[in-house]
Design an enzyme around this catalytic site. Structure first.
Site, short mmCIF file in Angstrom:
data_model
loop_
_atom_site.label_atom_id
_atom_site.label_comp_id
_atom_site.label_asym_id
_atom_site.label_seq_id
_atom_site.Cartn_x
_atom_site.Cartn_y
_atom_site.Cartn_z
N ARG A 1 31.73 -22.53 -18.85
CA ARG A 1 31.48 -23.97 -18.97
C ARG A 1 30.97 -24.19 -20.40
O ARG A 1 29.97 -23.58 -20.81
CB ARG A 1 30.44 -24.43 -17.97
CG ARG A 1 29.87 -25.81 -18.33
CD ARG A 1 29.03 -26.40 -17.24
NE ARG A 1 29.85 -26.81 -16.13
CZ ARG A 1 29.43 -27.61 -15.15
NH1 ARG A 1 28.20 -28.06 -15.14
NH2 ARG A 1 30.25 -27.97 -14.17
N HIS B 1 37.91 -30.88 -16.16
CA HIS B 1 37.11 -30.17 -15.13
C HIS B 1 38.04 -29.81 -13.97
O HIS B 1 37.94 -30.36 -12.87
CB HIS B 1 35.98 -31.08 -14.67
CG HIS B 1 34.90 -30.38 -13.90
ND1 HIS B 1 34.87 -29.01 -13.71
CD2 HIS B 1 33.79 -30.87 -13.27
CE1 HIS B 1 33.79 -28.70 -13.01
NE2 HIS B 1 33.12 -29.80 -12.72
N GLN C 1 36.88 -28.74 -10.24
CA GLN C 1 36.37 -29.85 -9.44
C GLN C 1 37.51 -30.55 -8.69
O GLN C 1 37.41 -30.86 -7.50
CB GLN C 1 35.66 -30.87 -10.34
CG GLN C 1 35.14 -32.07 -9.59
CD GLN C 1 34.01 -31.69 -8.64
OE1 GLN C 1 33.05 -31.06 -9.05
NE2 GLN C 1 34.13 -32.07 -7.38
N ASP D 1 32.11 -41.25 -11.28
CA ASP D 1 31.33 -40.15 -11.87
C ASP D 1 30.24 -40.78 -12.72
O ASP D 1 30.24 -42.00 -12.96
CB ASP D 1 32.27 -39.25 -12.72
CG ASP D 1 31.57 -38.02 -13.28
OD1 ASP D 1 30.47 -37.66 -12.80
OD2 ASP D 1 32.14 -37.41 -14.22
N CYS E 1 31.89 -36.13 -7.99
CA CYS E 1 31.75 -34.68 -8.21
C CYS E 1 30.30 -34.23 -8.15
O CYS E 1 30.03 -33.05 -7.96
CB CYS E 1 32.38 -34.30 -9.54
SG CYS E 1 31.57 -35.02 -10.99
N ARG F 1 34.02 -26.72 -3.45
CA ARG F 1 34.05 -26.01 -4.74
C ARG F 1 34.09 -24.51 -4.48
O ARG F 1 34.81 -23.76 -5.13
CB ARG F 1 32.80 -26.36 -5.57
CG ARG F 1 32.70 -27.80 -6.05
CD ARG F 1 33.75 -28.12 -7.08
NE ARG F 1 33.68 -27.23 -8.23
CZ ARG F 1 32.84 -27.38 -9.27
NH1 ARG F 1 32.03 -28.40 -9.32
NH2 ARG F 1 32.86 -26.53 -10.28
N1 CP Z 1 30.30 -31.10 -10.13
C1 CP Z 1 29.78 -30.14 -10.90
O1 CP Z 1 30.47 -29.47 -11.68
O2 CP Z 1 28.44 -29.93 -10.74
P1 CP Z 1 27.49 -29.01 -11.62
O3 CP Z 1 27.35 -29.66 -12.97
O4 CP Z 1 26.20 -28.97 -10.86
O5 CP Z 1 28.11 -27.65 -11.76
N1 NVA Z 2 31.44 -35.93 -16.39
C1 NVA Z 2 30.32 -35.09 -16.05
C2 NVA Z 2 30.67 -34.16 -14.95
C3 NVA Z 2 29.55 -33.27 -14.48
C4 NVA Z 2 29.94 -32.30 -13.41
C5 NVA Z 2 29.86 -34.33 -17.29
O1 NVA Z 2 30.71 -33.82 -18.02
O2 NVA Z 2 28.67 -34.28 -17.53
#
Ligand code: CP
Ligand code: NVA
Length: 308
Positions: free
Chosen positions: A107, A134, A137, A225, A266, A294
């Site tokens: 990530r 992502h 997700q 989101d 998400c 997930r």
């Molecule tokens: N939805 C998601 O990716 O959550 P986290 O940021 O907690 O991993």
């Molecule tokens: N759009 C959000 C998703 C988090 C899971 C971010 O990138 O912070």
């Protein structure tokens, strides 16, 4: 090397196979304690590195638990604690990690970091979120929709809010799984044109409708989101909130969707900003199934990457 970098970069039949495999694995371990091993142990003897350059609850824990259920071992690493966060190149990091581990999930911020990791690693690399997409997700989201309502093909999915990284993977999924996607949000926060072009090239042009109440009419699934993503500067918070306020998913908006419409997010959510608690905790919401899935979806992604 079989990387899982994005939904539009993965073969549609392979994506379908992963959803089916995820559902089969979920069904097979229904009712067992979370830490109980799966009957099949395809990751026995395998080591997986989970690298985080941004915070995470779901991605971190679901990957970790998923690997262990399949018999493998994990190392959860923070980018800042690695030499990666202190000037070592991504390419060198990728080559070194490949000597120790069988699979890398990362990530990160810039998509380029993910792409370089994949280019130089000798083991599969999985995208656990970048500023741009992502994909894990949305694999869980497709699985969740289908376990509640059957095949997602031809359904109407409406995204209300910021045209961000999670929306981008929905746009890719629209093309690959064949559903109709509508974006409703302010012009200033429109999704990247590349994602609209991609969906159109797959015969699923994305509808852009500025009026959220018109947009959700007849929706099978409504999604939103956070209004401020992890890569967005905090200084933009107030401006973004002002622009997005009209796109909150609340009971009035959900009432315009189909009676049996689902609601997804998400997570993490900012209750009563992008969505009201009433909707999050209401009858349309499947947000915690989504979070659970997930785990199952990513187990399928890892098996596919490793050919197991
Ligand atoms: N939805 C998601 O990716 O959550 P986290 O940021 O907690 O991993
Ligand atoms: N759009 C959000 C998703 C988090 C899971 C971010 O990138 O912070």
């Amino acid at each position: 090397m079989t990387h899982f970098l994005d939904i539009h970069k993965t073969d549609a039949a392979a994506l379908r196979g992963m959803i089916d495999s995820a559902q089969a694995m979920k069904t097979a371990r229904a009712g067992r304690p979370k830490g109980a091993p799966d009957d099949e142990q395809p990751l026995k003897g395998r080591m997986v590195a989970l690298i985080f350059e941004k915070p995470s609850t779901r991605t971190r824990i679901s990957f970790d638990v998923g690997v262990r259920q399949m018999g493998g071992q994990t190392m959860v690493l923070s980018g800042a604690d690695m030499q990666l966060g202190h000037g070592e190149t991504i390419a060198d990091t990728a080559r070194v990690l490949s000597r120790y581990v069988d699979l890398i999930m990362i990530r990160t911020f810039e998509e380029q970091t993910l792409l370089e990791m994949a280019e130089y690693a000798d083991v599969p690399v999985i995208n656990g979120l970048t500023n741009r997409t992502h994909p894990c997700q949305i694999m869980a989201d497709v699985m969740t929709y289908e376990e509640h309502r059957g095949n997602i093909a031809g359904k109407k999915v409406v995204w209300s809010g910021d045209g961000n990284n999670v929306f981008a993977s929905f746009a890719h999924a629209a093309g690959q799984f064949g559903f109709d996607l509508t974006f409703t949000g302010p012009e200033t926060l429109d999704p990247e044109k590349a994602w609209l072009d991609y969906a159109a090239s797959k015969g699923r042009p994305i509808t852009v409708e500025r009026d959220p109440h018109k947009a959700v009419q007849g929706a099978d699934l409504v999604v939103t989101d956070t209004w401020v993503s992890m890569h967005d500067p905090q200084s933009a918070r107030e401006r973004r909130h002002n622009q997005l306020r009209g796109y909150q998913v609340n009971a009035q908006l959900m009432a315009k969707a189909k009676e049996d419409a689902l609601f997804m997010h998400c997570l993490p959510a900012h209750r009563d900003d992008e969505v009201t608690s009433e909707v999050m905790d209401g009858p349309h919401s499947v947000i915690f199934d989504e979070a659970e899935n997930r785990l199952h979806a990513q187990k399928a992604v890892m098996r596919w990457c490793l050919g197991l």
